[in-house]
Enzyme design. Structure first.
Site, PDB file in Angstrom:
ATOM      1  N   ASN A  17     -16.059  12.575 -44.128  1.00 41.36           N
ATOM      2  CA  ASN A  17     -16.970  11.618 -43.494  1.00 41.36           C
ATOM      3  C   ASN A  17     -18.364  11.762 -44.092  1.00 41.36           C
ATOM      4  O   ASN A  17     -19.252  12.366 -43.511  1.00 41.36           O
ATOM      5  CB  ASN A  17     -16.987  11.840 -41.985  1.00 41.36           C
ATOM      6  CG  ASN A  17     -17.734  10.738 -41.256  1.00 41.36           C
ATOM      7  OD1 ASN A  17     -18.892  10.891 -40.885  1.00 41.36           O
ATOM      8  ND2 ASN A  17     -17.072   9.610 -41.064  1.00 41.36           N
ATOM      9  N   GLY A  37     -19.104  12.979 -38.427  1.00 38.76           N
ATOM     10  CA  GLY A  37     -19.936  13.481 -39.506  1.00 38.76           C
ATOM     11  C   GLY A  37     -21.115  12.574 -39.802  1.00 38.76           C
ATOM     12  O   GLY A  37     -21.472  11.695 -39.013  1.00 38.76           O
ATOM     13  N   ARG A  70     -21.616   9.977 -41.754  1.00 36.11           N
ATOM     14  CA  ARG A  70     -21.420   8.528 -41.685  1.00 36.11           C
ATOM     15  C   ARG A  70     -21.310   8.080 -40.237  1.00 36.11           C
ATOM     16  O   ARG A  70     -21.884   7.065 -39.843  1.00 36.11           O
ATOM     17  CB  ARG A  70     -20.188   8.078 -42.471  1.00 36.11           C
ATOM     18  CG  ARG A  70     -20.094   6.543 -42.567  1.00 36.11           C
ATOM     19  CD  ARG A  70     -18.855   6.071 -43.331  1.00 36.11           C
ATOM     20  NE  ARG A  70     -18.933   4.649 -43.639  1.00 36.11           N
ATOM     21  CZ  ARG A  70     -18.552   3.672 -42.822  1.00 36.11           C
ATOM     22  NH1 ARG A  70     -18.060   3.960 -41.621  1.00 36.11           N
ATOM     23  NH2 ARG A  70     -18.656   2.411 -43.181  1.00 36.11           N
ATOM     24  N   CYS A  71     -20.581   8.824 -39.424  1.00 36.74           N
ATOM     25  CA  CYS A  71     -20.435   8.469 -38.007  1.00 36.74           C
ATOM     26  C   CYS A  71     -21.790   8.388 -37.307  1.00 36.74           C
ATOM     27  O   CYS A  71     -21.986   7.571 -36.404  1.00 36.74           O
ATOM     28  CB  CYS A  71     -19.577   9.504 -37.280  1.00 36.74           C
ATOM     29  SG  CYS A  71     -17.845   9.568 -37.764  1.00 36.74           S
ATOM     30  N   MET A  72     -22.723   9.251 -37.711  1.00 36.03           N
ATOM     31  CA  MET A  72     -24.009   9.359 -37.011  1.00 36.03           C
ATOM     32  C   MET A  72     -25.059   8.377 -37.508  1.00 36.03           C
ATOM     33  O   MET A  72     -26.219   8.484 -37.099  1.00 36.03           O
ATOM     34  CB  MET A  72     -24.551  10.785 -37.155  1.00 36.03           C
ATOM     35  CG  MET A  72     -23.710  11.837 -36.467  1.00 36.03           C
ATOM     36  SD  MET A  72     -24.496  13.468 -36.416  1.00 36.03           S
ATOM     37  CE  MET A  72     -24.630  13.868 -38.165  1.00 36.03           C
TER      38      MET A  72
END
Length: 412
Positions: free
Chosen positions: A356, A399, A401-403
């Site tokens: 990620n 990770g 990208r998620c955040m």
């Protein structure tokens, strides 16, 4: 770059210019061991350290020239009138699954008495413990108030909010305002609704909406990737229905955002592979990270408009690397495997979001420093890594990208 629109995202790898984050807040302190599954968590992060790690993440982005804005600030800035503010509170209360009429009255009064908009927004994110509310006199209690369980919250917290990638997704000059997998997270999309409808930067821009939170099938931003100005990738996953992808694609094509094709990725439907971006991300013109465990069962479908308002859907039979190369107009692409392909390292590091990555420019990616095997392999392929700590942040199973929700990228 011509950027007259406040949303401008035509790739996964163009230089990141503006991004939206959410700094973890009191919602994490309302996590309890008995109710983690209900709130889609496996563990309880230590808030103070999670905030330090998140602040370091934001600072690393700023050091690379990225403008960082926060969901809580944008939402507060969108509540520009008393009428909008009151409507936000009422809609929040309507979706909060409050049991008991008198409880709802007490919470409404609590929220209306918060004068500062940002404080109000943060409180709606944190949730409401029953212990915060005044005791309701016995004679005023309805039946629901009288028989309510010992569950400690009048309104659940929203601990997943620091994963800003999911409630909505940006693509081209448009936004997919999503209907989430879980009721717990579906409430998160309310903030995006008010930002794009009422925030001074967005309200007059007529931002195209290619999906709406009122839809009855689920889709989440972790499954929505912009591979190029012509091609989207969308995951069919635990969190995203195939039916949602068809709705999204029809809207994308009808609204003229410029995309010519969607690649739909079908892979294992379970929590460890909850989104496409937990197993597959783009980090350079011709390089992708991938978790090797999905490759055997992965199916890819090409979706294109049929010219009659419908869709042509064809299963791709070639190897994934060849499908990606063809659709990106390249001779070949490299699939860099999480854990360097070792089955134990791959499983461990994928669980800690080794795949990620947040690409902030071609060949430049933000990663968790803990995924040492995967990171070493990425560097062997020439990727410049910006390593951040994530010992507490990763407990939410997400990770870099998620955040992060890109709002503006340079064209490539």
């Amino acid at each position: 770059m011509s950027n007259q629109q406040p949303i401008h995202v035509f790739s996964e790898i163009g230089k990141l210019k503006k991004v939206m984050l959410h700094r973890p807040g009191a919602e994490l302190e309302n996590l309890m061991p008995d109710f983690l599954e209900r709130l889609l968590f496996d563990d309880i992060p230590f808030l103070e350290d999670a905030q330090k790690e998140h602040d370091a993440f934001a600072e690393a982005l700023r050091a690379e020239g990225v403008e960082v804005v926060y969901l809580e600030d944008l939402t507060a800035e969108a509540l520009t009138t008393d009428e909008i503010r009151s409507a936000f509170i009422e809609e929040y209360l309507e979706e909060a699954n409050i049991r008991g009429a008198q409880t709802k009255v007490a919470i409404r009064e609590m929220l209306m008495n918060i004068k500062d908009n940002k404080e109000l927004v943060l409180k709606t994110m944190a949730g409401v413990q029953k212990a915060e509310l005044p005791e309701i006199p016995e004679e005023s209690k309805g039946l629901t108030d009288l028989v309510e369980s010992d569950y400690p919250f009048a309104i659940d917290p929203m601990p997943n909010l620091y994963f800003t990638r999911d409630p909505f997704a940006t693509m081209a000059n448009g936004v997919s305002l999503n209907h989430m997998y879980s009721e717990t997270r579906n409430r998160e999309t309310l903030y995006g609704k008010y930002v794009f409808k009422f925030h001074p930067e967005y309200k007059d821009a007529d931002v195209p909406m290619v999906y709406d939170r009122s839809e009855d099938t689920r889709i989440e931003g972790g499954d929505e990737l912009v591979l190029s100005k012509d091609v989207l990738a969308v995951g069919i996953s635990q969190r995203t229905d195939a039916a949602s992808i068809e709705k999204l694609m029809k809207n994308v094509f009808e609204k003229g955002l410029g995309f010519k094709k969607v690649l739909a990725f079908e892979f294992a439907n379970n929590r460890k592979f909850m989104h496409l971006d937990t197993v597959f991300t783009m980090i350079d013109y011709d390089k992708f990270t991938i978790h090797p465990e999905i490759e055997g069962e992965l199916r890819v479908f090409s979706v294109t408009p049929d010219g009659k308002g419908g869709l042509n859907i064809v299963e791709e039979k070639a190897a994934l690397a060849d499908v990606l190369a063809e659709n990106l107009g390249l001779e070949k692409v490299e699939l860099i495997r999480c854990g360097a392909g070792n089955v134990v390292a791959a499983a461990r590091e994928q669980w800690n979001d080794g795949s990620n990555t947040l690409t902030i420019a071609p060949g430049v990616a933000v990663v968790y420093d803990r995924n040492t095997v995967t990171n070493k392999k990425l560097e062997e392929y020439g990727i410049r890594l910006i390593k951040i700590r994530g010992s507490e942040l990763v407990r939410g199973r997400g990770g870099p990208r998620c955040m992060s929700m890109p709002l503006v990228r340079e064209d490539i």
